[in-house]
Design an enzyme around this catalytic site. Structure first.
Site, PDB file in Angstrom:
ATOM      1  N   SER A 213       0.839  -1.190   0.000  1.00 23.42           N
ATOM      2  CA  SER A 213       0.000   0.000   0.000  1.00 23.42           C
ATOM      3  C   SER A 213       0.881   1.250   0.000  1.00 23.42           C
ATOM      4  O   SER A 213       1.682   1.427  -0.921  1.00 23.42           O
ATOM      5  CB  SER A 213      -0.967  -0.036   1.195  1.00 23.42           C
ATOM      6  OG  SER A 213      -1.996   0.901   1.044  1.00 23.42           O
ATOM      7  N   GLU A 342      -9.178  -5.815  -4.407  1.00 23.77           N
ATOM      8  CA  GLU A 342      -8.659  -4.728  -3.575  1.00 23.77           C
ATOM      9  C   GLU A 342      -9.766  -3.890  -2.941  1.00 23.77           C
ATOM     10  O   GLU A 342      -9.789  -3.643  -1.736  1.00 23.77           O
ATOM     11  CB  GLU A 342      -7.765  -3.806  -4.421  1.00 23.77           C
ATOM     12  CG  GLU A 342      -6.496  -4.419  -4.965  1.00 23.77           C
ATOM     13  CD  GLU A 342      -5.338  -4.391  -3.989  1.00 23.77           C
ATOM     14  OE1 GLU A 342      -5.515  -3.905  -2.843  1.00 23.77           O
ATOM     15  OE2 GLU A 342      -4.244  -4.855  -4.362  1.00 23.77           O
ATOM     16  N   HIS A 443      -7.850  -5.591  -0.130  1.00 23.38           N
ATOM     17  CA  HIS A 443      -6.621  -4.858   0.146  1.00 23.38           C
ATOM     18  C   HIS A 443      -6.023  -5.310   1.478  1.00 23.38           C
ATOM     19  O   HIS A 443      -6.721  -5.407   2.481  1.00 23.38           O
ATOM     20  CB  HIS A 443      -6.939  -3.365   0.193  1.00 23.38           C
ATOM     21  CG  HIS A 443      -5.752  -2.463   0.257  1.00 23.38           C
ATOM     22  ND1 HIS A 443      -4.887  -2.295  -0.794  1.00 23.38           N
ATOM     23  CD2 HIS A 443      -5.291  -1.653   1.250  1.00 23.38           C
ATOM     24  CE1 HIS A 443      -3.946  -1.430  -0.460  1.00 23.38           C
ATOM     25  NE2 HIS A 443      -4.166  -1.027   0.779  1.00 23.38           N
TER      26      HIS A 443
END
Length: 531
Positions: A213, A342, A443
């Site tokens: 990320s 995600e 995610h």
């Protein structure tokens, strides 16, 4: 970005003579203490011996950026006498409650943690330096227990704290380093690793910088930063790249379209406005003096105004994707990829903590895409998905996350070896409170494969355990040689520019680690033309 988006984002940078001076990891002899002691260039540290690994926490790699050192480049830490206790985590960098329930108000936070296998290897081990995610406004290195990765992968793993939010990315006219202090911290940590990691059994000439990320976006920035030259030998980017952008409404209602990197002029203007809001006025030096005198609690309400690294700066001369496109990046092998779903992390809680409703879906589809809404709807028919939240997540995942990651991988692959992946476990352990609907490979869900998170071991099934072991083998083989195939398992071919195949799907179960046509699966051609 608004505070809601910031909360949503993962609520979830030596010489032979110096290396010769550093003592190797001390192994306890009969009658001696079991606490391992290592000598660094600044002094000795005492860690903790676990069953299969030794862990050193809270080692300073830079001086505390407090007082007059707020918003300056990182300086070397002060040496210490005696043996420093490295058995407990250091304070996280200042942040609002979120990933850390209590948050933090500490600016004295530039520390790192080292995890090394307990077993003697007889030769230096590859080193993985992990930059945590958290939207550039939250997170801490100590949340990532790397014992499984270090032990199975026979690698030394370093996790790093770096300045966050207004403390790490503040910009103001006349302020040297504007918008890049957090990236400079990462480079200071990488320099420390080059000079000191041999004492922990690591190979200072074989360092991989990795992150997820915001950590992955940091890695992509470091790939293009002139001042990061020579600080690492390989790079791993998980769910984040130089190309990450988003449209209106993507992750929450009324979100405004933007990208993760911003021109320094934009960030300086924001800094000037924020200074006035905080009551600091006058010439530049008066304003900076006033701001540096403010206590941490006065800055916390605006901490998340500054979570986008600035380019057109000495640290980032160009927007990182522009630098990659023009070939202006460090020539190191790259491992890069994303998770299959995600955006489910956001759409599952889109409507005030509830999954996105059909009414909301139709509203944001029209407002986001305007005259192109029909094309998008035809590509992503609502009836093909279990819920409107899954439909909108597919749109956002493909456009904002998957295809941007893939595009940058293709650009890098024109110059360096690239291995691209997709994490596709349909039911991984949750990374936070479970929403009302399944979120699949959302995610951050791949992080369990490498780390115990927040002191918790993942509740894996037998197939998920095998997948985790294979992923650790892939990642640490890549760290050792630049090729993930060194320890066996399903072969993983490198990406070839212009070829549609070349992505390794990573999922549990027989036959689920295999090559897929990633661009086709995520409709990347459609999105490249729509943009």
């Amino acid at each position: 970005m608004t505070s809601r988006r910031r909360r949503a984002l993962l609520a979830l940078a030596g010489t032979a003579g110096l290396l010769a001076c550093l003592s190797p990891l001390a192994v306890a002899q009969p009658g001696e203490t079991s606490e391992p002691i290592v000598t660094t260039e600044y002094g000795k540290v005492r860690g903790t011996a676990h069953e299969n690994a030794t862990v050193f926490q809270g080692i300073p790699y830079a001086a505390a950026p407090t007082g007059d050192r707020r918003w300056r480049k990182p300086a070397e830490p002060q040496p210490w006498d005696g043996v420093r206790d490295a058995t407990k985590p250091a304070p996280p960098c200042a942040q609002v409650p979120g990933e850390l329930p209590e948050g933090s108000t500490s600016e004295d936070c530039l520390y790192l943690n080292v995890t090394a296998p307990k077993k003697d290897s007889g030769k230096p081990r590859p080193v993985v330096v992990w930059m945590h995610g958290g939207g550039f406004y939250m997170g801490t290195g100590s949340s990532y227990d790397a014992q499984r990765m270090a032990t199975r992968g026979d690698a030394v793993v370093v996790t790093v704290n770096y300045r966050l939010g207004i403390f790490g990315f503040f910009a103001h006219p006349g302020l040297a380093g504007s918008g890049t202090f957090g990236l400079q911290d990462q480079q200071a940590a990488l320099k420390w690793v080059r000079r000191n990691i041999a004492a922990f059994g690591g190979d200072p000439r074989n360092v991989t910088v990795a992150g997820q990320s915001a950590g992955a976006m940091s890695v992509c920035a470091q790939l293009t930063s002139p001042s990061a030259r020579g600080l690492f030998d390989k790079a791993v980017m998980q769910s984040g790249s130089c190309g990450y952008t988003w449209r209106n409404h993507y992750h929450y209602l009324n979100e405004q379209a933007s990208s993760i990197y911003q021109p320094v002029s934009v960030m300086r203007e924001r800094g000037a406005q924020t200074a006035a809001q905080l009551g600091c006025e006058g010439d530049t030096q008066d304003v900076l003096r006033c701001l540096r005198d403010l206590p941490v609690d006065k800055l916390m309400p605006v901490q998340q105004y500054f979570i986008q690294p600035a380019y057109n700066t000495p640290t980032l001369p160009l927007h990182p994707e522009k630098a990659v496109k023009s070939g202006q990046f460090h020539r190191v092998p790259v491992l890069s990829g994303s998770t299959k779903e995600e955006a489910m992390a956001w759409t599952a809680v889109y409507d005030q903590g509830k999954p996105m409703s059909e009414e909301t879906y139709r509203t944001v589809l029209k407002e986001t895409f305007g005259d192109e809404a029909g094309k998008v709807s035809k590509r992503y028919p609502l009836q093909n998905y279990p819920t409107p939240a899954h439909a909108w997540a597919a749109i956002v995942t493909d456009d904002s996350w998957s295809c941007t990651q893939y595009r940058v991988s293709q650009e890098l692959a024109q110059h360096v070896p690239v291995h691209h992946y997709e994490f596709a476990d349909p039911a991984p352990p949750p990374v936070g409170p479970e929403p009302e609907i399944p979120t699949g490979a959302q995610h951050a869900s791949e992080l369990w494969s490498f780390f115990d998170l927040g002191g918790v071991a993942p509740p894996f099934t037998a197939d998920q355990e095998k997948l985790s072991e294979q992923m650790i083998d892939y990642w640490t083989s890549f760290a050792a040689s630049g090729d993930p195939n060194g320890k066996g398992g399903v072969p993983w071919p490198r990406m070839r520019p212009g070829q549609s195949a070349g992505t390794q799907q990573l999922a549990p179960g027989d036959g689920e680690i295999r090559q897929i046509d990633f661009a086709e699966a995520h409709q990347c051609s459609f999105w490249s033309h729509l943009r």
